[in-house]
Write an enzyme that holds these catalytic residues in place. Structure first.
Site, PDB file in Angstrom:
ATOM      1  N   HIS A 278       0.585  -1.664  -0.130  1.00  0.00           N
ATOM      2  CA  HIS A 278      -0.164  -0.046  -0.023  1.00  0.00           C
ATOM      3  C   HIS A 278       0.788   0.636   0.191  1.00  0.00           C
ATOM      4  O   HIS A 278       0.771   1.644  -1.327  1.00  0.00           O
ATOM      5  CB  HIS A 278      -1.054  -0.094   0.997  1.00  0.00           C
ATOM      6  CG  HIS A 278      -1.877  -0.240   0.649  1.00  0.00           C
ATOM      7  ND1 HIS A 278      -2.724  -1.266  -0.053  1.00  0.00           N
ATOM      8  CD2 HIS A 278      -1.855  -2.044   2.518  1.00  0.00           C
ATOM      9  CE1 HIS A 278      -3.586  -2.645   0.430  1.00  0.00           C
ATOM     10  NE2 HIS A 278      -3.272  -2.721   1.813  1.00  0.00           N
ATOM     11  N   ASP A 329      -4.788  -7.521  -3.851  1.00  0.00           N
ATOM     12  CA  ASP A 329      -5.051  -7.771  -2.449  1.00  0.00           C
ATOM     13  C   ASP A 329      -6.564  -8.269  -1.695  1.00  0.00           C
ATOM     14  O   ASP A 329      -6.567  -9.762  -1.906  1.00  0.00           O
ATOM     15  CB  ASP A 329      -5.216  -6.266  -1.946  1.00  0.00           C
ATOM     16  CG  ASP A 329      -5.110  -6.019  -0.366  1.00  0.00           C
ATOM     17  OD1 ASP A 329      -5.206  -7.077   0.381  1.00  0.00           O
ATOM     18  OD2 ASP A 329      -5.368  -4.834   0.096  1.00  0.00           O
TER      19      ASP A 329
HETATM   20 ZN   LIG Z   1      -3.617  -6.835   2.148  1.00  0.00          ZN
END
Ligand SMILES: [Zn+2]
Length: 450
Positions: A278, A329
């Protein structure tokens, strides 16, 4: 499975991404283990070659996956909410998994992944133990379930065995987090090392390897970070969620006086083996630290949009020296072309400018940028590399007329015509070669969960 001692067929592509751009009439051969032995351009196909009339790209690398999050797709949009309310729903699904059901779900998810064009995946895995935190009789039951799923789907798996010790700064694990925990960093290191040994005995390392992850600064206490920096073998890829949400940064600064990236730098964790997942909410200093250390930043643009995380400073990170990789993800979208496009679109939306990443940089993010994250050479068509490739149809309603080097800006997984892993065709036209229709497979796995 084909005879492992025979060489795979040669592939001939009308056009292929080789080096840093598109070339015509490319023939690729491989050794019996699926390693490329030659890439020759400007030649005709031989009689027995598998001919690919579309545009061939190296196989895509999915550098961040939580397979079971796929169970939440399309069910979390009622009543608004935030990352934190979504997390409650995710915990509910995590609490229902058992080794058998998880193997079925993960097989279907990895089959979807392969059919969409991903040939490698880094699975960030933390549901280690029974839902109440007690150990399974077979201590690696959940991890072996994921490995068997990857083998059945034909995707290369890097299993990131994750350290998850706390529910926040100075906060114990909650009951729904109990199955994630190993009690101490020492117990995690020990279990993880036994897991690495037993998986190496059981699975072909070309397809299954075990690496490591720290869940986040919320979940791994400060003292444990430096233990990991000094005791985990430095050749093992190490991943961590970093600065996904502003609240995580605020908690970290309050508890330690440092941002998460600053804390990781002080603990000695930032390096080319480290993948920061991220990295959405960063200070200018954070960007410099991640870049100067050669860290890989795994952006998950479709998830970050779906969860309302924000837009990470991808261009600034790349300019500072970080490697950019991509992950799906939570699998609201499993599509390497869309994920890559979303990286560029995030930059455009944030900057008001177009072409923030060149097609070559986007191709790297989709493919070779994930090499350090998965701990294997991958993502380019060259001798010595694994023969993992995808063929994209350049004549569909979405792609007709597109420059063959820019299909990541127009195509979707629906345009992925052929997927090859280790020299073997594993999917064609969205259908898995041995598991069949991936939609039915997913539906069956979900029906069996309820
Ligand atoms: Zn994750």
């Amino acid at each position: 499975m084909s005879d492992a001692s025979a060489s795979p067929p040669a592939f001939w592509a009308a056009r292929a991404w080789v080096g840093d751009g598109i070339v015509d009439r490319v023939r690729v051969t491989a050794a019996p283990d699926g390693t490329i032995t030659s890439v020759v351009t400007g030649v005709d196909a031989a009689t027995d070659d598998i001919r690919l009339s579309g545009v061939v790209y190296p196989g895509a690398v999915n550098a961040h996956s939580h397979a079971f999050h796929r169970l939440l797709r399309g069910r979390t949009h009622d009543g608004g909410g935030s990352f934190w309310t979504w997390r409650e729903l995710m915990y509910r699904e995590a609490g229902r998994l058992e080794p058998e059901s998880y193997e079925r779900v993960a097989t279907a998810v990895y089959a979807e992944m392969v059919a969409s064009g991903f040939t490698s995946v880094a699975e960030f895995h933390y549901a280690h133990h029974r839902p109440d935190g007690a150990r399974y009789a077979e201590p690696h039951a959940m991890e072996r379930a994921l490995a068997r799923a990857a083998v059945a789907a034909g995707i290369r798996l890097t299993l990131l065995d994750t350290c998850y010790l706390a529910g926040g700064f100075g906060v114990e694990l909650s009951p729904e987090q109990a199955r994630f925990g190993d009690g101490s960093v020492g117990s995690w290191l020990e279990r993880s090392s036994r897991l690495r040994e037993s998986m190496a005995d059981e699975f072909d390392p070309r397809f299954v390897t075990v690496a490591a992850a720290l869940h986040s600064v919320r979940a791994v206490p400060v003292a444990a970070l430096s233990v990991v920096a000094s005791e985990l073998d430095p050749t093992i890829p190490l991943h961590m969620h970093v600065s996904e949400q502003p609240a995580e940064n605020e908690d970290c600064v309050r508890a330690t006086g440092l941002t998460p990236v600053g804390l990781l730098q002080r603990a000695g964790l930032l390096s080319p083996r480290f993948s920061a997942v991220h990295a959405t909410h960063l200070s200018d200093d954070d960007v410099e630290l991640l870049g100067a250390s050669g860290t890989t930043v795994v952006m998950c643009p479709t998830t970050e949009a779906d969860l309302g995380d924000g837009i990470g400073p991808a261009r600034a990170l790349r300019d500072a020296g970080a490697v950019i990789a991509l992950g799906t993800d939570q699998h609201a979208v499993v599509d390497p072309l869309l994920e890559t496009r979303a990286l560029e679109h995030g930059e455009r939306l944030g900057s008001g400018r177009r072409g923030r990443f060149s097609p070559g940089e986007l191709m790297q993010a989709m493919t070779s940028g994930g090499s350090a994250s998965v701990g294997r050479q991958t993502g380019s068509l060259a001798a010595g590399q694994p023969l993992d490739l995808i063929e994209v149809d350049p004549r569909s309603a979405r792609t007709a007329g597109s420059d063959p080097g820019q299909l990541m800006l127009t195509g979707t997984a629906s345009d992925v015509a052929t997927v090859v892993v280790a020299g073997r065709v594993v999917a064609r036209d969205g259908r898995h070669a041995t598991l069949g229709d991936t939609g039915s497979l997913l539906q069956r796995a979900m029906d069996e969960m309820s």
